[in-house]
Design an enzyme around this catalytic site. Structure first.
Site, short mmCIF file in Angstrom:
data_model
loop_
_atom_site.label_atom_id
_atom_site.label_comp_id
_atom_site.label_asym_id
_atom_site.label_seq_id
_atom_site.Cartn_x
_atom_site.Cartn_y
_atom_site.Cartn_z
N ARG A 59 -2.47 8.97 -0.84
CA ARG A 59 -3.34 7.79 -0.76
C ARG A 59 -4.80 8.21 -0.68
O ARG A 59 -5.68 7.54 -1.25
CB ARG A 59 -2.94 6.94 0.44
CG ARG A 59 -1.52 6.42 0.30
CD ARG A 59 -1.14 5.50 1.41
NE ARG A 59 -1.95 4.30 1.40
CZ ARG A 59 -2.09 3.49 2.46
NH1 ARG A 59 -1.50 3.77 3.58
NH2 ARG A 59 -2.82 2.41 2.37
N ASN A 95 -8.19 -2.81 5.86
CA ASN A 95 -7.99 -1.82 4.79
C ASN A 95 -8.48 -0.45 5.23
O ASN A 95 -9.51 -0.32 5.87
CB ASN A 95 -8.72 -2.26 3.52
CG ASN A 95 -8.14 -3.54 2.97
OD1 ASN A 95 -7.05 -3.94 3.37
ND2 ASN A 95 -8.84 -4.18 2.07
N HIS A 111 -8.10 -0.72 11.32
CA HIS A 111 -6.89 0.10 11.18
C HIS A 111 -7.21 1.54 10.76
O HIS A 111 -6.34 2.26 10.29
CB HIS A 111 -5.93 -0.55 10.16
CG HIS A 111 -5.28 -1.80 10.69
ND1 HIS A 111 -4.57 -2.66 9.89
CD2 HIS A 111 -5.24 -2.32 11.93
CE1 HIS A 111 -4.11 -3.67 10.64
NE2 HIS A 111 -4.52 -3.49 11.87
N GLY A 179 -7.00 -12.02 1.28
CA GLY A 179 -6.00 -11.05 0.84
C GLY A 179 -5.20 -10.41 1.94
O GLY A 179 -4.92 -9.20 1.88
N THR A 180 -4.81 -11.20 2.94
CA THR A 180 -3.96 -10.62 3.98
C THR A 180 -2.79 -11.56 4.25
O THR A 180 -2.95 -12.77 4.26
CB THR A 180 -4.75 -10.29 5.28
OG1 THR A 180 -3.83 -9.92 6.31
CG2 THR A 180 -5.61 -11.44 5.75
N SER A 181 -1.61 -10.97 4.44
CA SER A 181 -0.39 -11.78 4.56
C SER A 181 -0.25 -12.46 5.92
O SER A 181 0.63 -13.29 6.11
CB SER A 181 0.84 -10.91 4.28
OG SER A 181 0.82 -9.79 5.14
N ALA A 223 -8.62 -12.40 -5.45
CA ALA A 223 -9.89 -12.31 -4.71
C ALA A 223 -11.07 -12.01 -5.63
O ALA A 223 -12.15 -12.58 -5.46
CB ALA A 223 -9.77 -11.24 -3.63
P1 OAD Z 1 -0.14 -7.25 2.84
O1 OAD Z 1 0.35 -6.38 1.74
O2 OAD Z 1 0.78 -7.58 3.96
O3 OAD Z 1 -0.59 -8.64 2.22
C1 OAD Z 1 -1.40 -8.68 1.08
C2 OAD Z 1 -1.74 -10.12 0.82
O4 OAD Z 1 -2.67 -10.13 -0.24
C3 OAD Z 1 -0.54 -10.98 0.40
O5 OAD Z 1 -0.63 -12.21 1.11
C4 OAD Z 1 -0.78 -11.23 -1.10
O6 OAD Z 1 -0.42 -12.55 -1.50
C5 OAD Z 1 -2.29 -11.10 -1.19
N1 OAD Z 1 -2.76 -10.61 -2.49
C6 OAD Z 1 -2.20 -9.74 -3.36
N2 OAD Z 1 -2.99 -9.53 -4.41
C7 OAD Z 1 -4.11 -10.28 -4.20
C8 OAD Z 1 -5.31 -10.50 -4.94
N3 OAD Z 1 -5.55 -9.88 -6.10
N4 OAD Z 1 -6.24 -11.35 -4.40
C9 OAD Z 1 -6.02 -11.99 -3.22
N5 OAD Z 1 -4.91 -11.82 -2.50
C10 OAD Z 1 -3.96 -10.99 -2.98
O7 OAD Z 1 -1.49 -6.60 3.38
P2 OAD Z 1 -2.24 -6.80 4.76
O8 OAD Z 1 -2.13 -8.21 5.24
O9 OAD Z 1 -3.58 -6.21 4.60
O10 OAD Z 1 -1.67 -1.61 8.35
O11 OAD Z 1 -1.38 -5.88 5.70
C11 OAD Z 1 -1.75 -5.77 7.02
C12 OAD Z 1 -1.49 -4.39 7.53
O12 OAD Z 1 -0.12 -4.07 7.31
C13 OAD Z 1 -2.22 -3.30 6.80
O13 OAD Z 1 -3.54 -3.12 7.29
C14 OAD Z 1 -1.38 -2.11 7.05
C15 OAD Z 1 0.01 -2.69 7.00
O14 OAD Z 1 0.83 -2.21 7.92
C16 OAD Z 1 -1.95 -0.30 8.47
O15 OAD Z 1 -2.01 0.49 7.56
C17 OAD Z 1 -2.18 0.09 9.87
#
Ligand code: OAD
Length: 240
Positions: A59, A95, A111, A179-181, A223
Site C-alpha cells: 500500500r 484515510n 487513523h 466517502g465513508t461507510s 466524490a
Molecule cells: P469504506 O470502504 O468502509 O467505505 C467507503 C465508502 O465510500 C462507501 O460508503 C462507498 O459507497 C463510498 N464510495 C466508494 N467510491 C466512492 C466515490 N468514488 N465517491 C464517493 N463515495 C464513494 O471506507 P471508510 O468508511 O473510510 O481504517 O472506512 C473506515 C475505516 O475502515 C478506514 O479508515 C479503515 C477501515 O478499517 C483503518 O485503516 C484504520
C-alpha cells in the site's frame, strides 16, 4: 460578511476511490483479498509481522502511482478560502494515504499515515517513503530497534488527534461527510454529534452510509464529480 461558519469535513476511503485507491467496503471494495484480522490488528502484527509488513509495504508503494483527484483539490480550496475570509475549517480524514496533503490540505489524520513508521520501543515516528521492499523491515534510526511498524491505527487501537477533533466538533456549524461507510467508530459517530449540536449536515457517498439520518442532506455519486460543484455553491452561500 454574515455570521462566522465553522466547517468540519470528515473523509473516508471513497474520497480517494476516484484516484484509483480501493475502498474497504461497498461499491466493490475489498481489503485486497486480505481478512481484516490478518493485517490490521496489533495481534496480527505480533503473530505474523512479515505478512502485515508486506501488506502495508504494498500500500505504501502504491501511493507513488496515484494522484489527488478533484475532490481533494476542491477541499484544499475550501480550506484556503474559508480561512482567508476568517471562517473555521477543519479536515478530518480516516484515510491513511497522503492525497489530501498533496492537494494542499492540512489534515487531522485520525487513523495514521502510510508514509509514517513508528517505533514500538522508543516511540519515534519517522516519515519514510523510500524503504518500500516488502521483504525487509526498517530499523529505528533513533534507538536501533529492528522493526518499525506502520504508523496506522489498527482495530482495537485508539484513533489519533481526538482532542483536536473534539475541539473542532464543539465549534462546528456545518459538517460534511465524504466517502465513508459510517461503520467504523468513533469516526462514524462524528456526524450524529455534529447534528446534535445543531450543525447542518451533508453526506456524499456512492451508497447510503449506515449512519445517514433523514435530516442529513445526501449527495449521492462519485466524490470527484459531486464535491467540486457542491463546494463551489457552499462557498458562495456560506460566505455571503
Ligand atoms: P469504506 O470502504 O468502509 O467505505 C467507503 C465508502 O465510500 C462507501 O460508503 C462507498 O459507497 C463510498 N464510495 C466508494 N467510491 C466512492 C466515490 N468514488 N465517491 C464517493 N463515495 C464513494 O471506507 P471508510 O468508511 O473510510 O481504517 O472506512 C473506515 C475505516 O475502515 C478506514 O479508515 C479503515 C477501515 O478499517 C483503518 O485503516 C484504520
Amino acid at each position: 460578511m454574515g455570521s462566522r461558519v465553522a466547517v468540519v469535513v470528515l473523509t473516508g476511503a471513497g474520497t480517494s476511490a476516484d484516484s484509483g485507491l480501493a475502498t474497504f467496503r461497498g461499491a466493490g471494495g475489498t481489503w485486497e483479498g486480505y481478512r481484516v484480522e490478518d493485517v490490521a490488528t496489533p495481534e496480527a502484527w505480533a503473530r505474523d509481522p512479515a505478512l502485515v509488513w508486506r501488506f502495508y509495504q504494498m500500500r505504501r508503494a502504491g501511493l507513488g502511482a496515484v494522484e489527488p483527484n478533484a475532490a481533494h483539490f476542491a477541499l484544499a480550496r475550501m480550506e484556503r478560502e474559508l480561512h482567508a475570509a476568517g471562517h473555521g475549517f477543519t479536515l478530518i480524514s480516516q484515510n491513511v494515504d497522503d492525497l489530501h496533503q498533496r492537494a494542499g490540505s492540512t489534515v487531522l489524520a485520525m487513523h495514521g499515515q502510510l508514509l509514517q513508521l513508528a517505533c514500538e520501543r522508543c516511540g519515534t515516528v519517522t516519515v519514510d517513503s523510500e524503504h518500500l521492499d516488502p521483504e525487509r523491515f526498517v530499523p529505528c534510526d533513533a534507538c536501533g530497534y529492528e522493526r518499525l511498524r506502520p504508523d496506522i491505527v489498527w482495530f482495537g487501537e485508539l484513533p489519533k488527534l481526538l482532542d483536536e477533533i473534539e475541539a473542532a466538533l464543539a465549534a462546528c456549524t456545518h459538517f460534511v461527510s465524504i466517502g465513508t461507510s459510517g461503520v467504523v467508530y468513533p469516526a462514524a459517530g462524528l456526524l450524529a454529534r455534529a447534528r446534535e449540536r445543531g450543525a447542518l449536515t451533508f453526506v456524499n457517498s456512492l451508497d447510503q452510509p449506515e449512519n445517514l439520518h433523514p435530516t442529513d442532506r445526501f449527495l449521492p455519486g462519485r466524490a470527484a464529480l459531486v464535491m467540486p460543484p457542491a463546494i463551489e455553491r457552499w462557498l458562495v452561500e456560506w460566505m455571503k
